[in-house]
Scaffold this active site. Structure first.
Site, PDB file in Angstrom:
ATOM      1  N   LYS A 126       0.808  -1.221   0.000  1.00  0.00           N
ATOM      2  CA  LYS A 126       0.000   0.000   0.000  1.00  0.00           C
ATOM      3  C   LYS A 126       0.846   1.278   0.000  1.00  0.00           C
ATOM      4  O   LYS A 126       0.422   2.299  -0.547  1.00  0.00           O
ATOM      5  CB  LYS A 126      -0.977  -0.010   1.181  1.00  0.00           C
ATOM      6  CG  LYS A 126      -1.908  -1.223   1.194  1.00  0.00           C
ATOM      7  CD  LYS A 126      -2.676  -1.389  -0.116  1.00  0.00           C
ATOM      8  CE  LYS A 126      -3.145  -2.817  -0.326  1.00  0.00           C
ATOM      9  NZ  LYS A 126      -3.644  -3.085  -1.690  1.00  0.00           N
ATOM     10  N   GLY A 139      -9.161  -2.520   4.760  1.00  0.00           N
ATOM     11  CA  GLY A 139      -9.527  -1.967   6.056  1.00  0.00           C
ATOM     12  C   GLY A 139      -8.899  -2.620   7.269  1.00  0.00           C
ATOM     13  O   GLY A 139      -9.092  -2.163   8.395  1.00  0.00           O
ATOM     14  N   LYS A 179     -18.457  -4.799   0.998  1.00  0.00           N
ATOM     15  CA  LYS A 179     -19.453  -4.052   0.239  1.00  0.00           C
ATOM     16  C   LYS A 179     -20.741  -4.873   0.207  1.00  0.00           C
ATOM     17  O   LYS A 179     -20.691  -6.103   0.111  1.00  0.00           O
ATOM     18  CB  LYS A 179     -18.972  -3.848  -1.202  1.00  0.00           C
ATOM     19  CG  LYS A 179     -17.726  -2.973  -1.270  1.00  0.00           C
ATOM     20  CD  LYS A 179     -17.122  -2.952  -2.659  1.00  0.00           C
ATOM     21  CE  LYS A 179     -15.817  -2.153  -2.616  1.00  0.00           C
ATOM     22  NZ  LYS A 179     -14.972  -2.405  -3.805  1.00  0.00           N
ATOM     23  N   ARG A 187      -7.438  -6.753 -10.225  1.00  0.00           N
ATOM     24  CA  ARG A 187      -8.246  -7.924 -10.567  1.00  0.00           C
ATOM     25  C   ARG A 187      -9.601  -7.485 -11.107  1.00  0.00           C
ATOM     26  O   ARG A 187      -9.951  -6.314 -11.035  1.00  0.00           O
ATOM     27  CB  ARG A 187      -8.497  -8.752  -9.298  1.00  0.00           C
ATOM     28  CG  ARG A 187      -9.254  -7.943  -8.250  1.00  0.00           C
ATOM     29  CD  ARG A 187      -9.826  -8.762  -7.118  1.00  0.00           C
ATOM     30  NE  ARG A 187     -10.746  -7.969  -6.340  1.00  0.00           N
ATOM     31  CZ  ARG A 187     -10.420  -7.141  -5.361  1.00  0.00           C
ATOM     32  NH1 ARG A 187      -9.149  -6.994  -5.024  1.00  0.00           N
ATOM     33  NH2 ARG A 187     -11.346  -6.451  -4.715  1.00  0.00           N
ATOM     34  N   ARG A 235     -25.586  -7.421  -3.190  1.00  0.00           N
ATOM     35  CA  ARG A 235     -24.877  -8.674  -2.916  1.00  0.00           C
ATOM     36  C   ARG A 235     -25.711  -9.480  -1.936  1.00  0.00           C
ATOM     37  O   ARG A 235     -26.009  -9.010  -0.828  1.00  0.00           O
ATOM     38  CB  ARG A 235     -23.522  -8.394  -2.276  1.00  0.00           C
ATOM     39  CG  ARG A 235     -22.570  -7.687  -3.195  1.00  0.00           C
ATOM     40  CD  ARG A 235     -21.185  -7.733  -2.600  1.00  0.00           C
ATOM     41  NE  ARG A 235     -20.264  -6.912  -3.352  1.00  0.00           N
ATOM     42  CZ  ARG A 235     -18.943  -6.926  -3.170  1.00  0.00           C
ATOM     43  NH1 ARG A 235     -18.415  -7.727  -2.254  1.00  0.00           N
ATOM     44  NH2 ARG A 235     -18.164  -6.150  -3.886  1.00  0.00           N
TER      45      ARG A 235
HETATM   46  C1  MV4 Z   1      -9.428   5.924   4.920  1.00  0.00           C
HETATM   47  C2  MV4 Z   1     -10.568   6.422   5.597  1.00  0.00           C
HETATM   48  C3  MV4 Z   1     -10.541   7.715   6.029  1.00  0.00           C
HETATM   49  N1  MV4 Z   1      -9.451   8.482   5.834  1.00  0.00           N
HETATM   50  N2  MV4 Z   1      -8.365   6.727   4.736  1.00  0.00           N
HETATM   51  C4  MV4 Z   1     -10.910   1.437   4.548  1.00  0.00           C
HETATM   52  C5  MV4 Z   1     -10.421   0.352   3.679  1.00  0.00           C
HETATM   53  C6  MV4 Z   1      -9.248   0.858   2.953  1.00  0.00           C
HETATM   54  N3  MV4 Z   1      -9.382   0.547   1.579  1.00  0.00           N
HETATM   55  C7  MV4 Z   1      -9.222   2.318   3.192  1.00  0.00           C
HETATM   56  N4  MV4 Z   1     -10.242   2.591   4.158  1.00  0.00           N
HETATM   57  C8  MV4 Z   1     -10.413   3.836   4.640  1.00  0.00           C
HETATM   58  N5  MV4 Z   1      -9.371   4.699   4.454  1.00  0.00           N
HETATM   59  C9  MV4 Z   1      -8.390   7.985   5.185  1.00  0.00           C
HETATM   60  N6  MV4 Z   1      -7.313   8.748   5.039  1.00  0.00           N
HETATM   61  C10 MV4 Z   1     -11.663   5.571   5.758  1.00  0.00           C
HETATM   62  C11 MV4 Z   1     -11.586   4.265   5.293  1.00  0.00           C
HETATM   63  C12 MV4 Z   1     -12.780   3.480   5.480  1.00  0.00           C
HETATM   64  C13 MV4 Z   1     -13.561   3.055   4.405  1.00  0.00           C
HETATM   65  C14 MV4 Z   1     -13.207   3.313   3.080  1.00  0.00           C
HETATM   66  C15 MV4 Z   1     -13.964   2.875   2.039  1.00  0.00           C
HETATM   67  C16 MV4 Z   1     -15.146   2.195   2.282  1.00  0.00           C
HETATM   68  C17 MV4 Z   1     -15.527   1.925   3.568  1.00  0.00           C
HETATM   69  C18 MV4 Z   1     -14.754   2.342   4.645  1.00  0.00           C
HETATM   70  C19 MV4 Z   1     -15.162   2.074   5.953  1.00  0.00           C
HETATM   71  C20 MV4 Z   1     -14.383   2.491   6.994  1.00  0.00           C
HETATM   72  C21 MV4 Z   1     -13.187   3.189   6.764  1.00  0.00           C
END
Ligand code: MV4
Length: 452
Positions: free
Chosen positions: A116, A165, A237, A291, A337
């Site tokens: 990442k 996450g 999701k 993917r 889903r």
């Molecule tokens: C974050 C965020 C808030 N601020 N980054 C969650 C999974 C990972 N792919 C990145 N994620 C997040 N990154 C910053 N700087 C909040 C999340 C996050 C989230 C992101 C997308 C969809 C659902 C989520 C649920 C909780 C937290």
């Protein structure tokens, strides 16, 4: 073009790939565990090879077993689907080393995006907007304090090896940063065997919007618009739609151009998804998935393209048969889903489906490997069906999804259908006015109020 493809997956996605292959006149090889002897993907494939006992690590994740199955059946290429070995760079390397084609991007691109910190640095270098944060990994507590002072609280500490996450910690103020750093790195060490972490400004109520891309091995990259995936629970999701209710055509065009320009620079090929958080009109890169994704059908519904067919074509070395100006977006699409889970607790509900009737009719698509009598083993993901609808307008989509959910009969196990029905009745959803935090709050209220 390939004559025979091995599908290294199970369930609905194995069927999805099988369908594309058969429509292209390509023979198929299914692999399966002993828990899936009766599975639909095994029945529909031209050939099937049992590769091990039920647990994923002993079967669908067994790289040597999957490659051996391809060699003994003379398959020329392997489609990994999603999950399992789909983003495993070592597996993609092994496939290549055995003279086979991996239907996906290059192992190098899988490797970069799987780390990442590297992914974010690469995105930034390529001109993709990222969340303000540390330049790469944060080594110790003192550095964590310094970075936090620079970017301002609240900050989020993330695991380099994480994604989806796992291994994230918020620090709201200076009094929390040292403890958050310690907890995040030890959790990362425990979960991934790699305690490295990095830091970002914490966004309070973003949407999750992702851009679908497709590239060939001749330097062409197109984007197929976005999907709004903000409705998630514990980073799973549950519902996706496109276009995002939050974007206008100019914003779509702008972010699409940024993404395709960036990916052309690194020669990205095959399908990919660039994930963003979106808040106050601005995009912030978080991750790239190398993917085919679960929710790809909604993009297919509004573009008229077959993403798996395109994946296979570009993996075989063919050029994309169309350019960006040929990509048009028709109306709206949504996906629910459907999981074999208790809709309130999300506890898995494996068992036998005693009765099954899938919805149909105009602009309804069901991607599922279920049938009356099929067994849902406890060993794998609980996704059993994707209900996808298309409409000229967003409202038409919502009405169609409600009627399709109403038609759907799945007896013998618990499913998340009642949750989807409740969600689609909410004014926030009807207005398209939700963010990544809305669903968890809704589920808690729904369960507490006893309406669920
Ligand atoms: C974050 C965020 C808030 N601020 N980054 C969650 C999974 C990972 N792919 C990145 N994620 C997040 N990154 C910053 N700087 C909040 C999340 C996050 C989230 C992101 C997308 C969809 C659902 C989520 C649920 C909780 C937290």
């Amino acid at each position: 073009m390939f004559e025979k493809i091995l599908i290294a997956n199970r369930g609905e996605i194995a069927l999805r790939v099988l369908r594309a292959c058969r429509e292209m006149g390509i023979k198929t090889v299914a692999v399966h565990s002993t828990a899936d002897n009766e599975a639909m993907h095994v029945r529909l494939a031209d050939e099937a090879v049992c590769i091990g006992p039920p647990p994923g690590r002993d079967s669908y994740l067994n790289k040597a077993a999957v490659i051996s199955a391809a060699m003994i059946t003379n398959a020329e290429a392997i489609h990994p689907g999603y999950g399992f070995l789909s983003e495993n760079a070592e597996f993609a390397d092994m496939v290549k080393d055995h003279g086979l084609t991996f239907i996906g991007p290059s192992p190098e691109h899988i490797r970069i995006m799987g780390d990442k910190v590297q992914a974010k640095l690469t995105a930034q270098k390529l001109g993709i907007p990222v969340v303000p944060g540390s330049d790469g990994a944060v080594k110790n507590e003192d550095d964590a304090v310094k970075v936090a002072e620079e970017i301002g609280y609240p900050v989020l500490i993330k695991a380099t090896a994480g994604g989806g996450g796992r291994g994230m910690k918020v620090a709201a103020s200076k009094s929390e940063i040292r403890e958050a750093f310690k907890v995040a790195s030890s959790e990362a060490e425990a979960a991934f065997g790699n305690g490295e972490v990095y830091m970002e400004k914490y966004l309070g109520q973003p949407r999750h919007i992702e851009i679908q891309v497709l590239g060939d091995q001749h330097g062409n990259v197109v984007h197929l618009g976005e999907r709004d995936c903000s409705l998630q629970r514990k980073h799973q999701k549950i519902f996706e739609e496109c276009p995002s209710p939050a974007l206008n055509p100019k914003q779509r065009d702008d972010i699409g151009k940024i993404v395709t320009t960036a990916l052309k620079k690194i020669g990205y090929h095959n399908a990919g998804t660039v994930e963003f958080l979106y808040e106050d009109g601005k995009f912030y890169f978080i991750e790239m998935n190398t993917r085919l994704q679960v929710e790809h059908p909604i993009t297919e519904m509004i573009t008229g393209l077959d993403l798996v067919r395109e994946q296979i074509r570009v993996a075989a070395g063919l050029e994309l048969g169309f350019s960006q100006k040929d990509v048009e977006f028709q109306g709206c699409a949504m996906e629910c889903r459907i999981n074999a889970e208790d809709p309130r607790t999300f506890a898995p509900s494996p068992g036998t489906i005693t009765g099954y009737h899938a919805p149909g009719g105009r602009r309804v698509r069901v991607d599922s490997a279920m049938y009356a009598g099929s067994k849902i083993p406890p060993y794998y993901d609980s996704l059993i069906s994707k209900l996808i609808v298309q409409g000229s307008t967003r409202n038409e989509c919502i009405m169609r999804m409600r009627r399709a959910l109403h038609e759907y009969v799945i007896d013998g196990i618990k499913t998340t259908i009642p949750l989807h029905q409740a969600v689609l009745d909410q004014q926030v959803i009807i207005d398209g006015n939700y963010d990544i935090r809305w669903l968890e709050r809704f589920v808690a209220d729904w369960v507490r109020s006893g309406s669920g």
